[in-house]
Design a protein around this motif. Sequence first.
Motif: not given
Length: 422
Positions: A39-41, A46-51
């Motif tokens: 889940q951490r991965v 997900k954070r990288a894609k939302n940039t």
Amino acid sequence: MTDEERVEVYHALLERSNNGKLLKNSTREVSGLLDVPLQRVQNIWKRAKNTGYGEVVDVSHRRKGKCGRKKKQIDWLKVVDIPLHRRTTIRSLAAALGMSPTVVFRSLKKGQLRRHSNAIKPLIKEDNKKTRVKFCLSMLNKNALPHQPKFVDMYNVVHIDEKWFYMTKKTQTYYLLPSEEDPLRTCQSKSYISKVMFLAAMARPRYDGEGNETFSGKIGIFPFVTLQKAQRRSCNREGGTMELKPMVSIKREDIKRFLIEKVLPRIYERWPAEDFGKTIFIQQDNAKTHVTVNDEEFQVAALQQGLDIQLMCQPPNSPDLNILDLGYFRAIQALQHHVCPRTVEDLVTAVEEAYDEYPPNLVNRVFLTLQSCMIEIMKIGGGNNYKIPHLKKDTLEREGLLPVQMDCDPNLVEEAMNYVAC
């Protein structure tokens, strides 16, 4: 996870992606490879894609500043309202503020507070202030242009003063290994540590056009000691042995004798030949034991040496207008404490060697510092509540730009003259 570990996970996922899309089972593969929860991965990707487009990808954790005990906000302006006598130590200041000494110590390290060493200065009255300003004005070059006032080069002034040099200090700092034992220093009485008074005479060093030293400026340093016979035998020497004894009471006759018998011959011996016939000034303070300016015996002795020497006194309560008190005595005292003298002979030798070893170029810098102090004295109307300015003399000397004379602001000179006249 640390920020470095999160970045490592992101780069591992980036290697397993194609145009921003992960290959099948990539997150599970990275999770097993780096031993990170699945889940951490997935959250990192997900954070990288939302940039947003054009923004720098930041996958560091967001807990910094949002977790743990919050720092207590302290109004350090309250320190101003605390009396100075309650701010002498960290513990006393902490008690006045009602907080832990550790908090005050950490604030000191952060620069929110500053440590200041305060020394008592001579009390200066109004007449004394005018005398100090008048003395500073007298050191201005009368031949300089009115719109470009500057100080005289001070090459014809010899500063003299006396100072006690002690065998050792009451408290001494050492740096030891943890396994070393603390050193033991003993003395019969801390109030009567052996000491010797010295009379020092110093002029300004001189250099030729290529920067080579032609005159060190060192006239000499002379101990007030006498040779006496030991009255009885001891474990250190036999009875009747001649040994040095410090003079404990220095009178005006002793100062005059040293000036006539030691300082004048040394000036005649060491003074640059091209200046013979020119007036030489010996500057001293206003101590009661010093020779009066118009002393006939001294004037006759100076003429016998073939020198035109005149005594002059600096203003009262003005140790900052003498290069010896301004910096030279402290410097050679530091060098003297590098030696551990056991006898009066050792102490005299240590002080004389420190005097000889001190570099003349540093003495030259003290003369420039003296001129800068005169400027500050005129700025504040003869007071002594000023900070010695930093001129970056080391850098200027390294670049060959160190001045011989300090320039002075014409407006400042005019204000000082008006202050003295009123």
